[in-house]
Design a protein around this motif. Structure first.
Motif, PDB file in Angstrom:
ATOM      1  N   THR A  63       0.849  -1.188   0.000  1.00  0.00           N
ATOM      2  CA  THR A  63       0.000   0.000   0.000  1.00  0.00           C
ATOM      3  C   THR A  63       0.888   1.243   0.000  1.00  0.00           C
ATOM      4  OG1 THR A  63      -0.141   0.032   2.425  1.00  0.00           O
ATOM      5  CG2 THR A  63      -1.848  -1.193   1.214  1.00  0.00           C
ATOM      6  N   LEU A 147     -12.086   9.967  -0.234  1.00  0.00           N
ATOM      7  CA  LEU A 147     -11.192   9.019   0.438  1.00  0.00           C
ATOM      8  C   LEU A 147     -11.771   7.605   0.490  1.00  0.00           C
ATOM      9  CD1 LEU A 147      -9.727  11.227   3.311  1.00  0.00           C
ATOM     10  CD2 LEU A 147      -8.719  10.662   1.101  1.00  0.00           C
ATOM     11  N   LYS A 151      -9.926   4.446  -1.260  1.00  0.00           N
ATOM     12  CA  LYS A 151      -9.616   3.281  -0.414  1.00  0.00           C
ATOM     13  C   LYS A 151     -10.178   2.005  -1.030  1.00  0.00           C
ATOM     14  CE  LYS A 151      -7.973   2.180   3.799  1.00  0.00           C
ATOM     15  NZ  LYS A 151      -6.656   2.562   4.332  1.00  0.00           N
ATOM     16  N   SER A 152     -11.333   2.100  -1.654  1.00  0.00           N
ATOM     17  CA  SER A 152     -11.978   0.912  -2.225  1.00  0.00           C
ATOM     18  C   SER A 152     -11.386   0.512  -3.575  1.00  0.00           C
ATOM     19  CB  SER A 152     -13.485   1.151  -2.383  1.00  0.00           C
ATOM     20  OG  SER A 152     -13.740   2.138  -3.383  1.00  0.00           O
ATOM     21  N   ARG A 155      -4.730   1.038  -3.693  1.00  0.00           N
ATOM     22  CA  ARG A 155      -4.054   0.546  -2.498  1.00  0.00           C
ATOM     23  C   ARG A 155      -3.447   1.705  -1.699  1.00  0.00           C
ATOM     24  NH1 ARG A 155      -1.638  -2.924  -6.320  1.00  0.00           N
ATOM     25  NH2 ARG A 155       0.459  -2.437  -5.563  1.00  0.00           N
ATOM     26  N   ASN A 157      -2.824   3.641   1.868  1.00  0.00           N
ATOM     27  CA  ASN A 157      -2.843   3.351   3.295  1.00  0.00           C
ATOM     28  C   ASN A 157      -3.397   4.559   4.045  1.00  0.00           C
ATOM     29  OD1 ASN A 157      -0.658   5.195   3.691  1.00  0.00           O
ATOM     30  ND2 ASN A 157       0.845   3.564   3.338  1.00  0.00           N
ATOM     31  N   ASP A 158      -3.256   4.587   5.353  1.00  0.00           N
ATOM     32  CA  ASP A 158      -3.906   5.628   6.155  1.00  0.00           C
ATOM     33  C   ASP A 158      -3.010   6.830   6.437  1.00  0.00           C
ATOM     34  OD1 ASP A 158      -6.345   4.263   6.352  1.00  0.00           O
ATOM     35  OD2 ASP A 158      -5.606   3.046   8.018  1.00  0.00           O
ATOM     36  N   ARG A 160      -1.720  10.244   5.165  1.00  0.00           N
ATOM     37  CA  ARG A 160      -2.129  11.211   4.153  1.00  0.00           C
ATOM     38  C   ARG A 160      -1.433  12.553   4.359  1.00  0.00           C
ATOM     39  NH1 ARG A 160      -6.948   8.411   5.519  1.00  0.00           N
ATOM     40  NH2 ARG A 160      -7.525   9.987   7.056  1.00  0.00           N
TER      41      ARG A 160
END
Length: 419
Positions: A63, A147, A151-152, A155, A157-158, A160
């Motif tokens: 990711t 977002l 995310k869907s 790839r 990640n969290d 940002r």
């Protein structure tokens, strides 16, 4: 006669240029523009999406951090270009960049007053035309629509990062207080005056950020604010505000990192280029991310090179708060799995080399270079049958237009099969 010769010469040059044609041509695809429906923004914005160069050939477990800008015309290609270059030279993690094309980049700041900014006018004046007060609409769009979509579908990640300049820097500062979990890092350019603007005539954005951090004093984050030095010299209030910001956030410096600069020799917008490099250094310090020499150091420490490389990347991951992966295959760069495996293979350290080649294959199973690289290693160890099998596997996944690779693999299979 001389005049006639001159005319004929000109006609010959024009004709030659008119008949020149490229031997081949294909489009340069750097990213794509998308749009999703929004119930929060009336004029649905489109956005540019830039994926890392190896995105489509690596496994789903890899990711990437997300970098967001609201300045399509100003920051889109600049941010992608710098991030892409640093990612492809092992100087920062590769990242996904999204640049939103706002129909009005002035719209997304909160309602602000001149306050302590040093702008002309009374501190009680609202900043007309700069921050039009639709910040919550953009926050809703990001949090509830964009977002989740990214995310869907990709790839991400969290982790940002927000990148803003001048009016969109006001939006970035606002999210520090109004939506503290939206971004982990904020890179704000042409903005050392913006931090002096306020929600009320007697407060500043500095006060709002401090108030937000006081509610969560151990909050992790990064804030980079910079402007052109010549603008600060024309308006020394910027120096005062910069010092005030650093002093106000000093109590939180263990977990919340701040850098404020006035950049010399670059104007209001050009300073974004050196500023972006400095901002990236705040999050990914050069002392830790100059990885080329590190790979060679790890190789020189004996066996289990892959184990040490992965341990180093675990250290980097803990530092930034998300999983960072070793680069698999970089062009002309020592800091990748391919280069390390080839160096070890050249030294006859086949056990270490094969572990690296197998890791590369596991992380990028459709890489013909990875499979072929392991094949070369097996051939040098006189494991002929295994080498031929690997070369055949590599040939199956080699792109049809890669004639050089196909020819080389076919010749190796033919040669080894006769042994």
């Amino acid at each position: 006669m001389q005049f006639l010769c001159y005319i004929l010469l000109i006609l010959g040059v024009v004709t030659a240029k008119a008949t020149e044609q490229p031997l081949s041509k294909k489009p340069l695809v750097k990213g794509k523009t998308l749009s999703i429906a929004s119930q929060y923004i009336e004029q649905t914005p489109s956005f540019d999406l830039y994926l890392p160069s190896d995105y489509h050939i690596t496994t789903s477990q890899r990711t990437y951090p997300l970098i967001v800008t609201l300045d399509g015309w100003l920051l889109s290609e600049t941010t992608h270009g710098v991030v892409n270059h640093l990612g492809n030279t092992a100087s920062m993690p590769k990242a996904i960049v999204v640049s939103i094309h706002s129909h009005d980049r002035f719209a997304w700041g909160p309602e602000l007053y001149i306050s302590q900014s040093g702008w002309q006018g009374d501190k009680t004046e609202r900043i007309a035309g700069f921050a039009k007060g639709h910040s919550q609409s953009m926050i809703n769009y990001l949090q509830k629509e964009l977002l989740p979509f990214l995310k869907s579908q990709y790839r991400v990640n969290d982790f940002r990062i927000f990148v803003g300049a001048s009016p969109t820097a006001a939006f970035g500062l606002h999210t520090l207080a109004a939506a503290p979990d939206l971004f982990n890092a904020h890179f704000l350019f042409a903005a050392t005056d913006v931090i002096g603007q306020g929600y009320t005539p007697d407060t500043s954005m500095i006060d709002a950020i401090v108030k937000s951090l006081a509610k969560n004093p151990h909050r992790k984050g990064y804030l980079y604010v910079a402007s052109a030095k010549r603008e600060a010299e024309e308006n020394p209030v910027r120096y005062t505000l910069s010092k005030k910001l650093q002093e106000a956030l000093a109590p939180y410096s263990k977990t919340f990192k701040v850098r404020v600069e006035h950049i010399d020799n670059f104007g209001h917008y050009p300073m974004i280029i050196p500023g972006l490099l400095s901002a990236i250094d705040l999050v990914f310090p050069r002392k830790d991310w100059d990885i080329g020499k590190k790979f060679i150091e790890l190789e020189q420490q004996g066996d289990n090179t892959l184990k040490r490389i992965l341990e180093y990347y675990e250290l980097l991951s803990r530092q930034v708060g998300f999983t960072v992966y070793p680069n698999l295959n970089l062009t002309s760069n020592a800091a990748c799995i391919r280069s390390s495996a080839q160096r070890l293979r050249g030294q006859g350290r086949y056990k270490d080399a094969d572990e690296l080649f197998n890791y590369w294959i596991a992380q990028s199973p459709n890489s013909a270079s990875a499979v072929a690289g392991l094949g070369v290693s097996k051939a040098r160890q006189e494991n002929t049958e295994e080498a031929v099998s690997l070369y055949r596997d590599a040939l199956k996944i080699t792109k049809p237009d890669n004639l050089r690779m196909r020819t080389w693999l076919e010749s190796q299979i033919k040669t080894l099969s006769k042994q």
